[in-house]
Design a protein around this motif. Sequence first.
Motif, PDB file in Angstrom:
ATOM      1  N   PHE A 376      19.444  -3.362 -29.633  1.00 10.21           N
ATOM      2  CA  PHE A 376      18.929  -2.561 -30.752  1.00 10.21           C
ATOM      3  C   PHE A 376      17.828  -1.602 -30.308  1.00 10.21           C
ATOM      4  CE2 PHE A 376      14.720  -4.343 -31.784  1.00 10.21           C
ATOM      5  CZ  PHE A 376      14.720  -5.535 -31.058  1.00 10.21           C
ATOM      6  N   ARG A 377      17.165  -1.938 -29.202  1.00 13.60           N
ATOM      7  CA  ARG A 377      16.084  -1.061 -28.740  1.00 13.60           C
ATOM      8  C   ARG A 377      16.630   0.232 -28.149  1.00 13.60           C
ATOM      9  NH1 ARG A 377      13.341  -6.234 -26.002  1.00 13.60           N
ATOM     10  NH2 ARG A 377      15.579  -6.525 -25.617  1.00 13.60           N
ATOM     11  N   ARG A 378      17.910   0.269 -27.799  1.00 12.78           N
ATOM     12  CA  ARG A 378      18.518   1.542 -27.402  1.00 12.78           C
ATOM     13  C   ARG A 378      18.613   2.488 -28.615  1.00 12.78           C
ATOM     14  NH1 ARG A 378      23.975   1.472 -24.443  1.00 12.78           N
ATOM     15  NH2 ARG A 378      23.321   3.641 -24.145  1.00 12.78           N
ATOM     16  N   VAL A 379      18.874   1.920 -29.780  1.00 10.20           N
ATOM     17  CA  VAL A 379      18.915   2.760 -30.990  1.00 10.20           C
ATOM     18  C   VAL A 379      17.503   3.244 -31.322  1.00 10.20           C
ATOM     19  CG1 VAL A 379      19.640   2.883 -33.396  1.00 10.20           C
ATOM     20  CG2 VAL A 379      20.904   1.427 -31.790  1.00 10.20           C
ATOM     21  N   TYR A 380      16.522   2.328 -31.214  1.00 12.86           N
ATOM     22  CA  TYR A 380      15.133   2.760 -31.416  1.00 12.86           C
ATOM     23  C   TYR A 380      14.774   3.876 -30.425  1.00 12.86           C
ATOM     24  CZ  TYR A 380      14.054  -1.468 -34.224  1.00 12.86           C
ATOM     25  OH  TYR A 380      13.995  -2.449 -35.187  1.00 12.86           O
ATOM     26  N   ALA A 381      15.143   3.670 -29.157  1.00 14.03           N
ATOM     27  CA  ALA A 381      14.828   4.676 -28.133  1.00 14.03           C
ATOM     28  C   ALA A 381      15.444   6.020 -28.493  1.00 14.03           C
ATOM     29  CB  ALA A 381      15.317   4.205 -26.769  1.00 14.03           C
ATOM     30  N   THR A 382      16.628   5.973 -29.079  1.00 13.11           N
ATOM     31  CA  THR A 382      17.314   7.212 -29.457  1.00 13.11           C
ATOM     32  C   THR A 382      16.557   7.956 -30.546  1.00 13.11           C
ATOM     33  OG1 THR A 382      19.440   6.187 -28.926  1.00 13.11           O
ATOM     34  CG2 THR A 382      19.490   8.166 -30.297  1.00 13.11           C
ATOM     35  N   VAL A 383      16.178   7.259 -31.601  1.00 13.46           N
ATOM     36  CA  VAL A 383      15.476   7.961 -32.681  1.00 13.46           C
ATOM     37  C   VAL A 383      14.080   8.390 -32.230  1.00 13.46           C
ATOM     38  CG1 VAL A 383      16.805   6.843 -34.512  1.00 13.46           C
ATOM     39  CG2 VAL A 383      14.661   5.810 -33.769  1.00 13.46           C
ATOM     40  N   LEU A 384      13.469   7.607 -31.367  1.00 16.17           N
ATOM     41  CA  LEU A 384      12.150   8.005 -30.868  1.00 16.17           C
ATOM     42  C   LEU A 384      12.246   9.268 -30.024  1.00 16.17           C
ATOM     43  CD1 LEU A 384      10.770   4.473 -29.918  1.00 16.17           C
ATOM     44  CD2 LEU A 384       9.740   6.019 -31.585  1.00 16.17           C
ATOM     45  N   GLU A 385      13.172   9.286 -29.082  1.00 14.35           N
ATOM     46  CA  GLU A 385      13.265  10.414 -28.155  1.00 14.35           C
ATOM     47  C   GLU A 385      13.958  11.618 -28.778  1.00 14.35           C
ATOM     48  OE1 GLU A 385      14.114  10.137 -23.693  1.00 14.35           O
ATOM     49  OE2 GLU A 385      16.077  10.708 -24.492  1.00 14.35           O
ATOM     50  N   SER A 386      15.110  11.395 -29.382  1.00 14.50           N
ATOM     51  CA  SER A 386      15.942  12.519 -29.823  1.00 14.50           C
ATOM     52  C   SER A 386      15.583  13.023 -31.214  1.00 14.50           C
ATOM     53  CB  SER A 386      17.420  12.105 -29.798  1.00 14.50           C
ATOM     54  OG  SER A 386      17.803  11.718 -28.501  1.00 14.50           O
ATOM     55  N   TRP A 387      14.988  12.166 -32.047  1.00 14.29           N
ATOM     56  CA  TRP A 387      14.645  12.610 -33.399  1.00 14.29           C
ATOM     57  C   TRP A 387      13.146  12.854 -33.560  1.00 14.29           C
ATOM     58  CZ3 TRP A 387      16.603  15.266 -36.960  1.00 14.29           C
ATOM     59  CH2 TRP A 387      16.102  15.269 -38.255  1.00 14.29           C
ATOM     60  N   LEU A 388      12.342  11.903 -33.098  1.00 15.38           N
ATOM     61  CA  LEU A 388      10.895  12.029 -33.286  1.00 15.38           C
ATOM     62  C   LEU A 388      10.189  12.641 -32.084  1.00 15.38           C
ATOM     63  CD1 LEU A 388      10.232   8.574 -35.020  1.00 15.38           C
ATOM     64  CD2 LEU A 388      10.531  10.808 -36.100  1.00 15.38           C
ATOM     65  N   HIS A 389      10.938  12.899 -31.019  1.00 14.45           N
ATOM     66  CA  HIS A 389      10.394  13.548 -29.830  1.00 14.45           C
ATOM     67  C   HIS A 389       9.205  12.771 -29.253  1.00 14.45           C
ATOM     68  CE1 HIS A 389      12.199  17.536 -31.522  1.00 14.45           C
ATOM     69  NE2 HIS A 389      13.105  16.779 -30.926  1.00 14.45           N
ATOM     70  N   ALA A 390       9.357  11.489 -29.183  1.00 18.69           N
ATOM     71  CA  ALA A 390       8.339  10.617 -28.620  1.00 18.69           C
ATOM     72  C   ALA A 390       8.864   9.989 -27.329  1.00 18.69           C
ATOM     73  CB  ALA A 390       7.977   9.522 -29.621  1.00 18.69           C
ATOM     74  N   ASP A 391       7.943   9.441 -26.553  1.00 23.09           N
ATOM     75  CA  ASP A 391       8.318   8.761 -25.315  1.00 23.09           C
ATOM     76  C   ASP A 391       8.724   7.323 -25.646  1.00 23.09           C
ATOM     77  OD1 ASP A 391       8.568   7.567 -22.876  1.00 23.09           O
ATOM     78  OD2 ASP A 391       6.479   7.835 -22.265  1.00 23.09           O
ATOM     79  N   PRO A 392      10.002   6.986 -25.552  1.00 20.40           N
ATOM     80  CA  PRO A 392      10.421   5.634 -25.941  1.00 20.40           C
ATOM     81  C   PRO A 392       9.745   4.542 -25.131  1.00 20.40           C
ATOM     82  CG  PRO A 392      12.333   7.075 -25.705  1.00 20.40           C
ATOM     83  CD  PRO A 392      11.158   7.814 -25.146  1.00 20.40           C
ATOM     84  N   LYS A 393       9.540   4.781 -23.851  1.00 19.57           N
ATOM     85  CA  LYS A 393       8.970   3.727 -23.011  1.00 19.57           C
ATOM     86  C   LYS A 393       7.542   3.405 -23.438  1.00 19.57           C
ATOM     87  CE  LYS A 393       8.410   2.193 -18.249  1.00 19.57           C
ATOM     88  NZ  LYS A 393       8.618   2.525 -16.808  1.00 19.57           N
ATOM     89  N   ALA A 394       6.785   4.416 -23.851  1.00 19.92           N
ATOM     90  CA  ALA A 394       5.416   4.177 -24.283  1.00 19.92           C
ATOM     91  C   ALA A 394       5.378   3.336 -25.556  1.00 19.92           C
ATOM     92  CB  ALA A 394       4.704   5.510 -24.521  1.00 19.92           C
TER      93      ALA A 394
END
Length: 407
Positions: A376-394
């Motif tokens: 599920f964290r891959r989906v979170y990473a997607t919305v963070l990076e591709s939608w919210l333009h945030a660094d998923p790893k951070a």
Amino acid sequence: MPLTRRDFMKGLAVFSGLGLAPKFLTDVYADTAQAIQGFNDGRVLVVVQLGGGNDGLNTVVPFENDLYYNARPNLGLRPGRLLKLNDQLGLNDALKPIMPLYDQGQLAVIQGVGYPNPDRSHFRSMEIWHTASDSDEYLGDGWIGRYFDNNCSGSAQPQVGLALDAERPQAFGSALGYGVSTTDPGKFGWNAGQGADSTAAFEALNTGATGNPTLDFLRHTTTAAVQSSGEVRAAAKRGKVQMDGGRGRAARVNQLDTVAGLIRGGLATRIYYVSTSGFDTHAGQGGRHEQLLGDVANALARFQQQLERDGTADRVTTMVFSEFGRRVNENGSGGTDHGTAAPMFLLGRNVRGGLHGQTPDLADLDRGDLKFNTDFRRVYATVLESWLHADPKAVLKDSFEPMNLIT
């Protein structure tokens, strides 16, 4: 909306007029009352939680697989009750209201979502989803809270995260304390209660700095929520938000109507959080699960239609999840017990619609449960990076490969 002292300590969503805030805290706010720093667009993420563990197998149904019907002789849904996605899979026809979004490429169905070493406890599994932790890891803050901590430059308004609930979700937990909760944005504010819950007591709680970092943090969070309440009420008024508590089972998901109104009203909120419950279908699942899905689908479809009418659809992506799916075999009570993997949904104009991930293999189970194939964290990473333009790893504290879910 009376609040008790307990509510205050529990949710950190306590409110007041500007005159009640100590000067050292209002000064902090005065410096930050303009645009939300750290954000360069008006994008919004709406998170919808299906509490109780949604039965993924009867949501996205492998109707060509005999193993499915063997495991579910009574609960298995026949093709005539499905909305076919391809020659193998169909959506429960209770989801018909959102099928037009799928046909328009605005609904992504992510299959087999879960995490390693799944926990079948509602509380613990929800905690894992809220904190984005490993199953053997216990985190005090939430993934949304960490997102705000990492992207608000320490200066955002508290209402950058708004949950339509009596309690702030664990996902909002953070070092800086962003995010507020309310059950009725139009009445978001301090109301004196009985006895010690008086206005005078509230003023006393918020008078002067103490030198105690923990207490000062609490006061800062409280004062920030105080300041937010006026903004929320104003947006609710501008958006003509009208709460309706009489809509039965889906009343809470129907808070998506409220979210649409707040977006229309111009509230500077980055992430909205709504939830509904009832998906813990151990007994008598037939019919009940369809009602639950139908309520959610109607609310989601109406929400998307409202965004289109308001001209805000380009700004909003919606993510739907549940803490786990159900076991493959139906039980002796006409229901299903706590399981593991289940589908997630993303909706919106900017979503890459269609089926994503692998269909769980019914011939390769883990002690009777589906094996997840998408963390599920891959989906979170997607919305963070591709939608919210945030660094998923951070935010997620580890690297999870984003998926191709956002255009």
